[in-house]
Design an enzyme around this catalytic site. Structure first.
Site, PDB file in Angstrom:
ATOM      1  N   SER A  51      47.344  29.171 -58.873  1.00 57.43           N
ATOM      2  CA  SER A  51      48.035  27.503 -58.657  1.00 57.43           C
ATOM      3  C   SER A  51      48.107  27.641 -57.220  1.00 57.43           C
ATOM      4  CB  SER A  51      49.030  27.446 -59.001  1.00 57.43           C
ATOM      5  OG  SER A  51      49.276  28.260 -60.885  1.00 57.43           O
TER       6      SER A  51
HETATM    7  N1  SAH Z   1      49.589  33.091 -61.874  1.00 59.53           N
HETATM    8  C1  SAH Z   1      48.263  33.463 -61.599  1.00 59.53           C
HETATM    9  C2  SAH Z   1      47.558  31.781 -62.404  1.00 59.53           C
HETATM   10  C3  SAH Z   1      46.460  32.344 -63.097  1.00 59.53           C
HETATM   11  S1  SAH Z   1      45.411  31.438 -63.934  1.00 59.53           S
HETATM   12  C4  SAH Z   1      48.256  33.975 -60.241  1.00 59.53           C
HETATM   13  O1  SAH Z   1      48.840  33.558 -59.642  1.00 59.53           O
HETATM   14  O2  SAH Z   1      46.908  33.741 -60.005  1.00 59.53           O
HETATM   15  C5  SAH Z   1      46.484  30.825 -65.242  1.00 59.53           C
HETATM   16  C6  SAH Z   1      45.628  32.335 -66.442  1.00 59.53           C
HETATM   17  O3  SAH Z   1      46.099  31.705 -67.271  1.00 59.53           O
HETATM   18  C7  SAH Z   1      44.740  33.064 -66.240  1.00 59.53           C
HETATM   19  O4  SAH Z   1      43.960  34.262 -65.960  1.00 59.53           O
HETATM   20  C8  SAH Z   1      43.839  32.278 -68.220  1.00 59.53           C
HETATM   21  O5  SAH Z   1      43.271  33.551 -68.186  1.00 59.53           O
HETATM   22  C9  SAH Z   1      44.918  32.931 -69.011  1.00 59.53           C
HETATM   23  N2  SAH Z   1      46.178  32.552 -69.757  1.00 59.53           N
HETATM   24  C10 SAH Z   1      45.730  31.671 -70.287  1.00 59.53           C
HETATM   25  N3  SAH Z   1      45.536  31.917 -71.971  1.00 59.53           N
HETATM   26  C11 SAH Z   1      46.667  32.513 -71.983  1.00 59.53           C
HETATM   27  C12 SAH Z   1      47.386  33.824 -72.924  1.00 59.53           C
HETATM   28  N4  SAH Z   1      47.227  33.187 -74.186  1.00 59.53           N
HETATM   29  N5  SAH Z   1      47.476  34.764 -72.591  1.00 59.53           N
HETATM   30  C13 SAH Z   1      47.473  35.737 -71.593  1.00 59.53           C
HETATM   31  N6  SAH Z   1      46.744  34.631 -70.398  1.00 59.53           N
HETATM   32  C14 SAH Z   1      46.268  33.545 -70.783  1.00 59.53           C
END
Ligand code: SAH
Length: 207
Positions: A51
């Protein structure tokens, strides 16, 4: 990056100092390193993104709101590359961060190794179920947006705790995500819908 975030209205010194401590360039691919301190989201593989720093700062500040000193136990849904998890581990007593994609769960582990954060627990699983073993949580943060906040997250939030997550508002071509804040009080939950945001979708199951 920190000066820009502070100009945009982030005032919590704990959040600003955590942003100062964690080097964002270590969480992106080498080809993107020169963009790591711009206010932009960047690809982290498997169709997911880290993000924007301003959004990470905003959500983190919302999470810390009203708490003096360290947060207690925190649950993060969507570890991704591990950047937000690293920030949280500086602000909370324990952090449980769940990722549903094995490739990213492993990448985060590698990205975070150099920091040796003993209070950060990386979990591989479906975050829609929360993580009951660490509950109740003082704070829950999601980096992926669904149509609604799963009941498990609300159940696992402590009384006095706060949840910050993107949720989809509207439907069809008018569908948009907004930041949702849920405060759990002794008399029930209080919800506020804040500004529009763009996050990857919250998906169920693991892959
Ligand atoms: N906070 C992260 C943002 C990653 S984007 C960072 O600093 O990089 C959001 C992430 O949520 C993705 O990697 C996606 O695979 C994950 N995601 C989506 N649905 C999910 C779920 N049900 N359980 C765990 N992770 C999930």
């Amino acid at each position: 990056m920190v000066a820009r975030v502070s100009k945009q209205g982030i005032t919590d010194t704990r959040v600003l100092s955590a942003l100062q401590s964690i080097e964002r360039h270590r969480f992106v691919d080498s080809a993107l390193v020169n963009q790591a301190y711009e206010d932009t989201s960047l690809p982290i593989g498997l169709g997911q993104t880290i993000s924007k720093p301003s959004v990470v700062a905003r959500m983190t500040e919302l999470l810390c709101h009203g708490v003096s000193g360290k947060l207690g136990r925190v649950l993060e849904i969507g570890t991704g590359c591990g950047y937000q998890a690293a920030l949280l581990s500086l602000l909370a007593s324990e952090v449980y961060s769940i990722e549903r994609l094995r490739g990213l769960h492993e990448k985060a582990r590698e990205n975070l190794r150099h920091l040796r954060l003993a209070n950060l627990h990386l979990l591989f699983g479906d975050g829609m179920l929360g993580y009951a073993k660490g509950a109740p949580y003082a704070a829950i943060i999601a980096a992926a947006g669904g149509d609604a906040v799963p009941q498990a997250w609300i159940d696992q939030l402590a009384i006095g705790g706060r949840l910050v997550a993107p949720v989809v508002k509207g439907s069809g071509s008018g569908a948009q995500q907004a930041l949702l804040v849920i405060d759990k009080t002794p008399s029930g939950v209080r919800q506020s819908v804040l500004e529009s945001v763009h996050f990857v979708p919250l998906k169920s199951g693991i892959a």
